[in-house]
Design a protein around this motif. Structure first.
Motif, short mmCIF file in Angstrom:
data_model
loop_
_atom_site.label_atom_id
_atom_site.label_comp_id
_atom_site.label_asym_id
_atom_site.label_seq_id
_atom_site.Cartn_x
_atom_site.Cartn_y
_atom_site.Cartn_z
N TRP A 266 48.83 45.73 36.67
CA TRP A 266 48.64 46.31 37.99
C TRP A 266 48.23 47.78 37.86
N ARG B 282 44.59 49.45 38.88
CA ARG B 282 44.43 50.55 39.84
C ARG B 282 43.65 51.71 39.22
N THR C 134 40.35 43.77 40.45
CA THR C 134 40.59 44.70 39.34
C THR C 134 40.13 44.17 37.98
#
Length: 118
Positions: free
Chosen positions: A6, A10, A48
């Protein structure tokens, strides 16, 4: 491991936003032709995924308004698996002459976009 992915995801999105490429310039008629050709294409992707970011950046460089579909969300995940054959991204769905082609691999997608629109 999920938290690390994660965070890295980002960071990729932030760097992509900061160093976003400029789109190439075309005259109005040429851009309308590109827009019409791209209307029959969709990019199945994860937001992503570095390879998906690579394809989206290249499409932006070529000034190609690709429609993106998040392959983690219904109904796109099911469509990708059932029609494309595997849940792998990036995947470009191309409809030409009533034939549907599912193109996987970021380098193949980029080569196709270059050949068609560069």
């Amino acid at each position: 491991m999920k938290a690390l992915r994660w965070i890295v995801g980002r960071i990729i999105l932030i760097l992509n936003a900061i160093f976003s490429p400029r789109g190439m310039q075309r005259d109005t008629l040429e851009q309308q032709a590109v827009d019409a050709a791209v209307a029959n294409m969709q990019l199945y992707q994860f937001e992503t995924c570095p390879f998906c970011v690579k394809v989206r950046r290249h499409a932006k460089r070529l000034n190609i308004p690709l429609v993106t579909r998040d392959a983690k969300v219904a109904p796109w995940d099911k469509e990708l698996l059932e029609q494309g054959g595997k849940r792998k991204v990036p995947c470009l769905r191309i409809v030409e002459n009533d034939q549907i082609t599912w193109m996987y691999e970021s380098n193949d997608i980029i080569a196709y976009l270059d050949k068609r629109f560069a």
